[in-house]
Design an enzyme around this catalytic site. Structure first.
Site, short mmCIF file in Angstrom:
data_model
loop_
_atom_site.label_atom_id
_atom_site.label_comp_id
_atom_site.label_asym_id
_atom_site.label_seq_id
_atom_site.Cartn_x
_atom_site.Cartn_y
_atom_site.Cartn_z
CD1 TRP A 103 -27.78 57.02 97.70
CD2 TRP A 103 -27.40 55.22 96.64
NE1 TRP A 103 -27.03 55.69 98.93
CE2 TRP A 103 -26.86 54.64 97.45
CE3 TRP A 103 -27.08 54.48 95.70
CZ2 TRP A 103 -26.06 53.47 97.81
CZ3 TRP A 103 -26.15 53.16 95.74
CH2 TRP A 103 -25.82 53.09 96.67
CG ASP A 173 -33.97 55.41 94.81
OD1 ASP A 173 -34.35 54.25 96.10
OD2 ASP A 173 -32.33 54.48 95.11
CE LYS A 197 -28.95 50.77 102.00
NZ LYS A 197 -29.11 51.41 100.16
C1 LIG Z 1 -28.76 51.31 99.65
C2 LIG Z 1 -28.93 52.46 98.24
C3 LIG Z 1 -29.13 52.06 96.65
C4 LIG Z 1 -28.77 50.88 96.19
O1 LIG Z 1 -29.48 49.66 96.58
P1 LIG Z 1 -28.74 47.82 96.86
O2 LIG Z 1 -29.91 46.88 97.57
O3 LIG Z 1 -27.41 47.53 96.81
O4 LIG Z 1 -27.97 47.77 95.02
C5 LIG Z 1 -29.67 52.61 95.92
N1 LIG Z 1 -31.12 54.24 96.13
C6 LIG Z 1 -30.88 54.20 97.83
C7 LIG Z 1 -31.51 55.46 97.72
C8 LIG Z 1 -30.00 53.84 98.76
O5 LIG Z 1 -30.12 53.68 99.57
#
Ligand SMILES: *Cc1c(COP(=O)(O)O)cnc(C)c1O
Length: 362
Positions: A103, A173, A197
């Protein structure tokens, strides 16, 4: 599990707390006497305004978000933030990124389209199984921000200690660890998390951003890509993801009701320990991440062969433990045990894997 539900170990979208789903069900046909479902409601209505205001306030209470930070609910998931962050925060056109897995790699690739990206540290050399030492990085003075992915969902690696940014703004993030433990918001310039998540339904990101980072000189940038647009409009410049905001708000209230993030963190530690203790004792299964960087949320593990990995995935699925196949870039298996995964789910999975190991060992 009630309702014939399965223990869902998916990396996302993932399990929601059962009491929250039940409440949503009960309000489905007629939300609190409004005569309609939240899905059918105008985002400009008083009823919805109260939903979004409460969601924001409950999140502020949970995380202790200081008054000089804005909370924004934006569409486009976490992925859009890979672009919005450099577009909005690169004043000098330069940022430092730490590469710790899939990511952060994606975020780096997008930022490179906008300005200069300095990858100051990386754990690529060992296939992203640890977090590099970031206590004394070489950070140019005119760096606009330092970027990390605080929990790498695919590689199962997590930061235990934030990098020393030497006074620069930290952007994180937190998608796959959001609200899994207490967080000192003022350590960051901006935190963001795709909600599917650990919090709610897909299609939305929560952005927590310090007010002084929101610029009003970006008039050339498409209006929807400016944080200012979303901040000025209270996250309702256009029709927001009302449904996700409503569901996330319920999860915020639920987390408050169980005692907040400290309690959640303790539960997550206990839950992950069940899995890691098993992996450490097992002769068939091995955790892929260095112990001190193991994620409490995403637990990748492997057997000695791809064939056996596939056999285990099929067996777990047949037994009612879903989505344990590892991401294609890591292989093997991955158990995602977010906030809403009950400890019983992890215990049941471990019992199953123990039995599998015993039956397949001569
Ligand atoms: C799933 C995820 C993303 C992307 O998320 P979307 O909502 O599908 O764009 C970005 N960063 C991390 C750490 C993730 O687990």
């Amino acid at each position: 599990m009630k309702y014939g539900r399965t223990f869902n170990f998916s990396a996302g979208p993932a399990m929601m707390p059962e009491p929250v789903l039940e409440e949503i069900r009960d309000e489905m046909m007629n939300y609190r006497g409004s005569g309609m479902c939240v899905m059918e409601m105008s985002h400009r209505s008083k009823v919805f305004q109260q939903i979004i205001d409460e969601a924001e306030q409950d999140l502020r209470d949970l995380m202790g978000i200081p008054g000089n930070y804005k909370v924004l609910f934006i569409q486009g998931g976490a992925t859009l933030q890979f672009s919005m962050i450099p577009m909005n925060l690169m004043k000098n056109g330069k940022a430092v990124y730490i590469e710790t897995g899939a990511w952060s790699k994606k975020a780096i690739a997008e930022a490179k389209k906008v300005g200069e990206v300095i990858v100051a540290a990386s754990s690529k050399d060992e296939n992203f199984t640890y977090v590099p030492d970031c206590s004394d990085l070489d950070i140019p003075d005119d760096t606009d921000y330092v970027y990390i992915c605080e929990n790498e969902t695919i590689h199962g690696v997590t930061w235990n200690k934030l990098p020393n940014t030497k006074g620069h703004v930290l952007v994180s993030d937190q998608s796959s660890m959001f609200l899994s433990k207490p967080c000192n918001v003022s350590d960051y310039g901006m935190i963001y998390a795709g909600v599917q998540k650990n919090v709610g339904p897909a299609g939305m990101v929560v952005v927590i951003i310090r007010e002084d980072l929101i610029r009003d000189d970006l008039t050339d940038l498409p209006i929807y890509l400016q944080y200012k647009t979303h901040a000025d409009a209270g996250s309702m410049y256009n029709t927001p993801n009302c449904w996700a905001i409503y569901c996330c708000g319920k999860v915020f209230k639920y987390l408050k009701s169980i005692g907040g993030l400290e309690v959640m963190h303790q539960r997550n530690i206990e839950k992950a320990k069940v899995m890691y203790d098993f992996l450490d004792a097992s002769k068939m299964f091995t955790g892929t991440v260095r112990p001190e960087f193991r994620s409490l949320m995403n637990i990748p593990f492997v057997t000695e062969s791809k064939e056996l990995d596939a056999e285990v995935v099929a067996a777990t699925k047949a037994a009612g433990y879903d989505n344990l196949k590892g991401h294609k870039s890591v292989g093997g298996l991955r158990a995602s045990v977010y906030n809403a995964m009950p400890k019983e789910g992890v215990e049941a999975l471990v019992e199953f894997l123990k039995k599998f190991e015993a039956e397949h060992t001569v």
